[in-house]
Scaffold this active site. Structure first.
Site, PDB file in Angstrom:
ATOM      1  N   LYS A 267      -1.664  -5.400  10.993  1.00  0.00           N
ATOM      2  CA  LYS A 267      -2.394  -6.271   9.932  1.00  0.00           C
ATOM      3  C   LYS A 267      -1.391  -6.176   8.725  1.00  0.00           C
ATOM      4  CE  LYS A 267      -5.889  -7.086  12.681  1.00  0.00           C
ATOM      5  NZ  LYS A 267      -5.149  -6.734  13.611  1.00  0.00           N
TER       6      LYS A 267
ATOM      7  N   ASP B 152       0.771  -1.264   0.091  1.00  0.00           N
ATOM      8  CA  ASP B 152      -0.175  -0.067   0.045  1.00  0.00           C
ATOM      9  C   ASP B 152       0.896   1.108  -0.003  1.00  0.00           C
ATOM     10  OD1 ASP B 152      -1.318   2.286   0.713  1.00  0.00           O
ATOM     11  OD2 ASP B 152      -2.739   1.366   2.399  1.00  0.00           O
TER      12      ASP B 152
ATOM     13  N   TYR C  56       3.550  -7.083  18.261  1.00  0.00           N
ATOM     14  CA  TYR C  56       2.341  -6.972  17.551  1.00  0.00           C
ATOM     15  C   TYR C  56       2.947  -5.735  16.396  1.00  0.00           C
ATOM     16  CZ  TYR C  56      -2.193  -6.381  15.700  1.00  0.00           C
ATOM     17  OH  TYR C  56      -3.169  -6.422  14.789  1.00  0.00           O
TER      18      TYR C  56
END
Ligand code: 13P
Ligand code: 13P
Ligand code: MG
Ligand code: MG
Length: 379
Positions: A231, A11, A228
């Site tokens: 996504k 992206d 973490y």
């Protein structure tokens, strides 16, 4: 002929917000890949997009993890980023985590799925690309395609598939990988991959001869395991027919929409909606999550396609059902299970809120009560 199929995605700027990709970015990237085709580095390529993610599908003979191919993708993303900056698109360069290329795009932001194989007399391939979700979104459909005979009739009736498939599963928390053989270890497989926050299927091999059947993009997750990292809108390559699931068996799991992590701010559960290319623009609450399926026939490395596989009225009902499920989830607003549990959220304000509220904990019992003077109310 041995051919490598590399799908690399990133992206590098959303149009508008995170909803779609501006055509100028696709053109800029295509120019770079076209030059590489002319020079002979690539046999062929296709530039596709889902939501705000650009996906390069490339064929060549350099093998997986090849530096020149990864550098080429990086350069094409940089060219698209230049355009995104010029148009002030949203999050220009979002997935390019570094300023300089260091030999391999893995861990630098882009997602990668690559496989090398000897091209069969006919080589049908389906490439899935999703937006507003994460690689574990492929767990359920990969199980259905390669292990569930209720989905894939070929597991039962096609002798070339009868020995089953080996799944490689990544533990996102530790970086450890497991090889699980189906059908015997099907319950073990499900014990792992039903935990979509922690376990992700990386690849699937045919047990009879070790041929690769599927590979998913998981690099960002594996390299930064233990922490973490958010996504990563994923891609998945699946080989079809002649000892692999039929094209229709590969598409079938998406006819029954299921919930995946992602959607708004990467922090919500929502149904994965299978759409034709032109409907891959997640707008409602930045979603719901979308998946497209690009079908190709390889011909000596040439990409014959793409065929837009979800451009079929037989998937209309799945889209309708996904819209219905989206409404059910949206009804919860900010509440779980629509909103993800704390540890899976991409954004959280909770530590700050707790810190501020703790200041009030110094108060004596009774001081919590807000004082008011009833007489004042009559004034
Ligand atoms: P064909 O007999 O036309 O090759 O079809 C086989 C198949 O796999 C259909 O799903
Ligand atoms: P992307 O991961 O597709 O950029 O979406 C991010 C987001 O915050 C959507 O609401
Ligand atoms: Mg984005
Ligand atoms: Mg995206």
């Amino acid at each position: 002929m041995k051919v490598t199929l590399s799908v690399i995605k990133a992206d590098v700027g959303g149009y508008v917000g995170h909803s779609s990709t501006h055509p100028a970015l696709m053109d800029a990237a295509s120019q770079v890949l076209e030059e590489a085709k002319t020079s002979g580095l690539l046999i062929d390529y296709a530039v596709l997009r889902v939501g705000d993610d650009i996906n390069f599908v490339m064929t060549h003979t350099r093998g997986v993890d090849n530096e020149e191919i990864h550098k080429l993708a990086w350069d094409a993303f940089l060219k698209a980023t230049e355009k995104a900056r010029e148009l002030k698109l949203y999050g220009a360069g979002q997935d390019l985590l570094s300023d300089t290329f260091s030999g391999n795009v893995k861990g630098m932001g882009p997602g990668v799925a690559e496989m090398e194989f000897v091209e069969r007399p006919s080589e049908p391939i389906v490439i899935f690309m999703a937006d507003k979700t994460s690689p574990s979104a492929w767990n359920l459909p990969l199980y259905e395609m390669f292990a569930n005979p209720q989905n894939t009739a070929g597991l039962v009736i096609d002798p070339s598939m009868h020995e089953g498939f080996r799944f490689i599963v990544l533990d996102v928390k530790t970086g450890e990988e497991y090889a699980v053989d189906c059908p015997e270890e099907m319950y073990d497989l499900l014990a792992l991959i039903s935990g979509i926050e922690r376990y992700t299927i990386k690849a699937v091999y045919r047990r009879k001869d070790g041929e690769i059947g599927a590979v998913a993009s998981t690099q960002k997750l594996s390299l930064i395991a233990g922490k973490y990292v958010g996504k990563d809108d994923p891609v998945l390559i699946v080989r079809a027919q002649s000892g692999f699931p039929a094209v229709g068996e590969i598409l079938e799991p998406f006819a029954r929409p299921f919930f995946v992590e992602g959607w708004m701010r990467g922090s919500h559960m929502g149904p994965l909606m299978p759409v034709p290319f032109h409907h891959a623009n997640p707008s409602r609450f930045d979603g719901p999550p979308r998946v497209i399926a690009a079908g190709f026939q390889l011909a000596n490395g040439k990409l014959i396609g793409p065929r837009d596989m979800f451009d079929d009225p037989a998937f209309d009902y799945a889209r309708e059902e996904a819209n219905h499920l989206a409404n059910v989830m949206r009804r919860h607003g900010i509440f779980e299970p629509h909103r993800l549990p704390e540890e899976s959220m991409e954004y959280t304000n909770l530590p700050k809120i707790l810190k501020r509220l703790r200041h009030k904990k110094g108060l004596e019992e009774g001081e919590y009560v807000i004082e008011h003077n009833p007489e004042e109310e009559h004034d």
